[in-house]
Design an enzyme around this catalytic site. Structure first.
Site, PDB file in Angstrom:
ATOM      1  N   TYR A 103       0.820  -1.243   0.110  1.00 55.55           N
ATOM      2  CA  TYR A 103       0.047  -0.164  -0.086  1.00 55.55           C
ATOM      3  C   TYR A 103       0.736   1.127   0.059  1.00 55.55           C
ATOM      4  CZ  TYR A 103      -4.279  -2.350   0.654  1.00 55.55           C
ATOM      5  OH  TYR A 103      -5.234  -3.422   0.486  1.00 55.55           O
ATOM      6  N   HIS A 161      -9.626  -6.796  -2.329  1.00 56.34           N
ATOM      7  CA  HIS A 161      -8.933  -5.726  -3.160  1.00 56.34           C
ATOM      8  C   HIS A 161      -8.807  -6.520  -4.681  1.00 56.34           C
ATOM      9  CE1 HIS A 161      -5.459  -3.404  -4.632  1.00 56.34           C
ATOM     10  NE2 HIS A 161      -4.793  -4.576  -5.094  1.00 56.34           N
ATOM     11  N   GLU A 169       1.716  -6.408  -8.428  1.00 56.19           N
ATOM     12  CA  GLU A 169       1.062  -6.904  -7.211  1.00 56.19           C
ATOM     13  C   GLU A 169       1.248  -8.500  -7.273  1.00 56.19           C
ATOM     14  OE1 GLU A 169      -1.938  -3.196  -6.769  1.00 56.19           O
ATOM     15  OE2 GLU A 169      -3.007  -5.328  -7.206  1.00 56.19           O
TER      16      GLU A 169
HETATM   17  P1  CMP Z   1      -8.013  -1.329  -1.637  1.00 59.43           P
HETATM   18  O1  CMP Z   1      -8.634  -1.833  -2.985  1.00 59.43           O
HETATM   19  O2  CMP Z   1      -7.326  -2.459  -0.979  1.00 59.43           O
HETATM   20  O3  CMP Z   1      -6.970  -0.083  -1.825  1.00 59.43           O
HETATM   21  C1  CMP Z   1      -6.603   0.657  -0.887  1.00 59.43           C
HETATM   22  C2  CMP Z   1      -7.664   0.769   0.226  1.00 59.43           C
HETATM   23  O4  CMP Z   1      -7.625   1.813   1.233  1.00 59.43           O
HETATM   24  C3  CMP Z   1      -8.984   0.565   0.041  1.00 59.43           C
HETATM   25  O5  CMP Z   1      -9.315  -0.799  -0.590  1.00 59.43           O
HETATM   26  C4  CMP Z   1      -9.636   0.478   1.244  1.00 59.43           C
HETATM   27  O6  CMP Z   1      -9.789  -0.762   1.664  1.00 59.43           O
HETATM   28  C5  CMP Z   1      -8.817   1.464   1.933  1.00 59.43           C
HETATM   29  N1  CMP Z   1      -9.434   2.885   2.220  1.00 59.43           N
HETATM   30  C6  CMP Z   1      -9.721   3.604   1.154  1.00 59.43           C
HETATM   31  N2  CMP Z   1     -10.527   4.809   1.799  1.00 59.43           N
HETATM   32  C7  CMP Z   1     -10.471   4.581   2.998  1.00 59.43           C
HETATM   33  C8  CMP Z   1     -10.726   5.325   4.258  1.00 59.43           C
HETATM   34  N3  CMP Z   1     -11.571   6.259   3.850  1.00 59.43           N
HETATM   35  N4  CMP Z   1     -10.767   4.727   5.263  1.00 59.43           N
HETATM   36  C9  CMP Z   1      -9.994   3.554   5.548  1.00 59.43           C
HETATM   37  N5  CMP Z   1      -9.674   2.789   4.556  1.00 59.43           N
HETATM   38  C10 CMP Z   1     -10.015   3.272   3.292  1.00 59.43           C
END
Ligand code: CMP
Length: 139
Positions: A50, A116, A127
């Site tokens: 991330y 994800h 990834e």
């Molecule tokens: P993902 O697709 O795994 O990629 C980034 C992740 O950040 C996303 O999914 C969410 O799970 C997380 N995410 C995005 N916005 C927020 C938020 N406002 N608060 C907490 N987690 C977040």
């Protein structure tokens, strides 16, 4: 075009024993699970995965969550797999996700959103390479 994308079944879903139900939605959508393993993500792995979000206010919470319980990392293969899987997952925020999508069916919140999926073919390659060697992927 046949593509591969990277998927994670996140801790909120593995905790609730939803791996099979999520996989059923994936397979019903015509995507093939060509590699899959259940792992406990280390902090280093989650922080690297991330990295693009490291300046975001939710970064610490995101890393805590992704390391809080096992995840299932997967490689999915199919026609336009990257875009197809994003459709199947639904919007990041489950409140905005379309009927029948994984997040509409199972996600709990924007952070604990069950799955994800890669956002581009280029990121899918990066990834996949973070979690799988070529010989672990059996198409
Ligand atoms: P993902 O697709 O795994 O990629 C980034 C992740 O950040 C996303 O999914 C969410 O799970 C997380 N995410 C995005 N916005 C927020 C938020 N406002 N608060 C907490 N987690 C977040």
């Amino acid at each position: 075009m046949t593509e591969r994308t990277f998927s994670i079944i996140k801790p909120d879903a593995t905790r609730r024993n939803l791996t099979g139900k999520v996989n059923a939605v994936i397979e019903d959508a015509g995507l093939r699970i060509v590699a899959q393993k259940r792992i406990r993500m280390s902090r280093a792995q989650a922080e690297k995965f991330y990295e693009v979000h490291k300046e975001r206010p939710f970064f610490g919470e995101l890393v805590d969550f992704m390391t809080s319980a096992p995840v299932v990392v997967q490689v999915l293969e199919g026609d336009n797999a990257v875009a197809r899987y994003r459709e199947v997952m639904g919007a990041t925020n489950p409140a905005q996700a379309a009927e029948g999508t994984i997040r509409k069916l199972y996600a709990e919140s924007v952070g604990e959103n069950s799955v994800h999926g890669s956002d581009s073919l280029e990121n899918a390659k990066i990834e996949i390479a973070q979690f799988f060697t070529d010989d672990e992927i059996v198409g």
